[in-house]
Motif scaffolding. Structure first.
Motif, short mmCIF file in Angstrom:
data_model
loop_
_atom_site.label_atom_id
_atom_site.label_comp_id
_atom_site.label_asym_id
_atom_site.label_seq_id
_atom_site.Cartn_x
_atom_site.Cartn_y
_atom_site.Cartn_z
N GLY A 144 -91.48 35.57 65.32
CA GLY A 144 -91.30 36.08 63.88
C GLY A 144 -91.23 34.87 62.95
O GLY A 144 -91.76 33.83 63.29
N ARG A 145 -90.69 35.19 61.87
CA ARG A 145 -90.70 34.27 60.67
C ARG A 145 -89.32 34.10 60.22
O ARG A 145 -88.49 35.00 60.05
N HIS A 146 -88.83 33.02 59.87
CA HIS A 146 -87.49 32.48 59.28
C HIS A 146 -87.54 32.60 57.80
O HIS A 146 -86.34 32.68 57.12
N ARG A 147 -88.56 32.26 57.17
CA ARG A 147 -88.79 32.13 55.64
C ARG A 147 -87.65 31.18 55.00
O ARG A 147 -87.22 31.42 54.02
N ASN A 148 -87.63 29.97 55.82
CA ASN A 148 -86.88 29.14 55.23
C ASN A 148 -85.25 29.43 55.17
O ASN A 148 -84.75 28.97 54.06
N GLY A 149 -84.68 30.50 55.81
CA GLY A 149 -83.50 30.91 55.85
C GLY A 149 -83.17 31.93 54.76
O GLY A 149 -82.16 32.25 54.67
N ALA A 150 -84.25 32.12 53.96
CA ALA A 150 -83.90 33.16 52.81
C ALA A 150 -83.76 34.58 53.36
O ALA A 150 -83.07 35.18 52.66
#
Length: 214
Positions: A144-150
């Motif tokens: 998956g993706r973490h989207r810079n922790g957003a």
């Protein structure tokens, strides 16, 4: 897995995926599968690699059985790291957490390790009782993706269908610094976490190389 029909379990047993070490000798690559969804003991995974461009990689099996084209995802560039893990009370059971730019992958061996075999998981599934089948399918590879922790680390693809949409980690964690991952979060990773928790370890790199034809 526990609520799947036998037909659904058989369909899931056809999945494939692994994590481990890539050994590079010139343009020959060998993948040492330390965690594998299918039973260990199959033929060596060796291919001829060629970068057509810096963003496009061609891979051909040495035996001529396949040709693959790999294209870099732009969001995968940036911070890259990996953590190797081992079950505290079951050292043979391994896991790893990898980050490539905005993407992550968590891979964890099933709680009951498969015996070495030249066959497929579906064959082993057919040989055990219905109560044991979910445990044989419980090898997790979640991407998956973490989207810079957003937002929480949202799973978009998984060998465990029920994991899609789940959060692997909370959004507060700083993805750029793997040393900052709280021990409690690390210990509880995955749908089937280790009974005594996961512990960080140094990766055991294979020392015996597979001979390949010149």
């Amino acid at each position: 897995l526990e609520t799947c029909s036998h037909a659904q379990q058989l369909a899931l047993s056809e999945q494939a995926g692994f994590a481990g070490v890539t050994e590079v000798n010139g343009d020959i690559c060998q993948w040492h599968r330390l965690i594998d969804f299918q039973p260990p003991g199959g033929p060596a995974d060796i291919g001829l690699m060629h970068f057509e461009t810096p963003e496009r990689l061609l891979e051909d099996g040495l035996d001529g059985s396949y040709h693959e084209i790999w294209q870099r995802l732009p969001e995968s560039q940036g911070r890259n790291w990996g953590i190797w893990l081992r079950a505290a009370e079951q050292p043979a059971r391994q896991a790893c957490l990898l980050v490539a730019g905005d993407y992550f992958l968590f891979a964890a061996e099933r709680p009951i390790l498969l015996p070495a075999s030249t066959g497929y998981l579906r064959d082993q599934l057919a040989a055990v009782s219905p109560a044991l089948r979910p445990q044989l399918l419980a090898c997790e590879l979640s991407f998956g993706r973490h989207r810079n922790g957003a937002t929480p680390w949202q799973i978009t693809h998984s060998t465990l269908p029920g994991r899609v949409g789940d959060a692997l980690l909370s959004s507060y964690w700083n993805f750029a610094d793997p040393t900052s991952l709280p021990t409690a979060d690390l210990a509880a990773l995955g749908r089937y976490p280790a009974a005594g928790g996961w512990q960080r370890v140094e990766l055991d790199v294979p020392t015996v190389s597979q001979e390949v034809p010149a």
